[in-house]
Design a protein around this motif. Structure first.
Motif: not given
Lengths: 251, 251
Positions: B24-25, B27-28, B31-32, B41-46
């Motif tokens: 994965d690219k 998320i970063a 987020a940035s 960004l509080r949470e990520v779900r995949v």
């Protein structure tokens, strides 16, 4: 098609991922490792360094999956709150694991000796076992079907290695990839029809842009390698009939 | 400390991430980008390419956050089910967006013309607006505070670019990083005490192993850059007093 499908979830604990500062590398390595064990990674949650967020995610995933893994937050510093957060979520205490203490004492014997901060890394939720960590002193933690691992990728890798072959799983999902400079929108019907015609197969289509051209890789997945290979061959043939050059293994 | 903290969640849709095949690219980069907009960004779900998994994750995150972003699953092929899954979760229909249709017709005019498969990329949950995509024909989708984006990272980047400055946020979280060959277990007490002594500051400790030595980067975060810089300077001084070489910007 072959009995129980074993599933797992991963909880990535880390403000550094959510801030965008650090590119996560654990999702891919845990996913690949699980697949070899015959276990499917069903969901990943990346949560902040907040006790309730960690506890809630772990409990929700334990209710849904056969195995739950966490990465991050088990070091010696104030921002390492994974053990306390999980113990609180389970309503159990935190204790020093005697074997972890002995390991850390041995490890730090030639590195300045054990300290309170270093001893933090021997703390586990009551009722836990250890996961060996050959890379550095601090072990990972197993509590039933929950696996608490380090966040630094090469240490995570060592802990996964220590767990290899110890978890019950099913058949690994295998995949065969073909690809080429094929705009996926030109072959969408063919892909859908091919998947539909093969039971036990799923086909993923992953577009890319390379050398100034659009293309796609098509990943044929199954629990049965022969089935996947036959389907990929048929799909490649159909694509070549439409005039595309197809490369085994993908582009 | 400065009024409302705006938060977001990201739902990454993709069997290819959960299988470990693709690193994965998004998320970063999401987020940035969010951080610059003053949104955390509080949470990520995949989640997998499964309608209920997508719908449930999006609804849960919308209940918790100011903004929700999704990446993946909006192409022309059978495995692109994001739009249908979200529409079903909302209990609304799927419709062809006239502007998206016009954009796609223009884009494909010199690329073989519009087809049913390509027209799939003009489908949106009823009541949606579009997010411009300069990279390829297919637009992203905005429905209230939900943003449905492509999964191919450079196309995701283009969609984020189109959204820059359009979302209400607070003050960006800024950070100052220092680091060196400092075993974090030797300075854990100092880190904790320094964080405690500075209101509005959090300090993250990120260990590494380089050139055969252990070390760590210390990331001082705050909404106030001056505060973060002063705290980082104080921490660097205290570490140097203990005999460590500290590098501004981290190692």
């Amino acid at each position: 098609m072959n009995g129980k499908v074993w599933t797992a979830a991963l909880v990535v604990i880390g403000d550094e991922i959510l801030s965008g500062r650090t590119q996560d590398k654990n999702i891919a390595q845990v996913a690949s490792w699980l697949n070899v064990q015959g276990i499917r990674l069903r969901e990943v949650r990346v949560v902040a360094d907040v006790a309730e967020a960690i506890g809630d995610a772990v409990k929700a995933m334990l209710a849904a999956d056969d195995y739950v893994f966490t990465t991050g937050g088990i070091g010696p510093t104030h921002d390492d709150i994974t053990v306390d957060s999980i113990a609180a979520a389970f309503g159990v205490g935190v204790e020093i694991h005697p074997e972890a203490r002995a390991t850390l004492e041995r490890y730090y014997e030639t590195r300045g000796g054990i300290t309170d901060a270093r001893l933090r890394m021997a703390r586990v939720p009551a009722g836990s076992d250890l996961i060996v960590n050959k890379m550095s002193g601090a072990p990972g933690i197993r509590r039933g079907n929950l696996f608490i691992m380090a966040g630094v990728p090469h240490i995570t890798a060592g802990m996964l290695d220590a767990l290899t072959g110890t978890l019950e799983g099913g058949r690994p999902l295998v995949s065969v990839t073909i690809g080429g400079f094929v705009p996926e929108s030109e072959v969408a019907d063919l892909l859908g029809a091919t998947e539909k015609a093969h039971e036990g197969i799923s086909i993923g289509s992953y577009p890319f842009f390379k050398e100034g051209q659009v293309g796609a890789n098509f990943v044929v997945r199954s629990e049965d390698l022969e089935l996947a290979e036959a389907c990929a061959k048929e799909l490649a043939g159909a694509l070549e009939e439409k005039g595309y050059s197809i490369i085994n293994g993908g582009l």
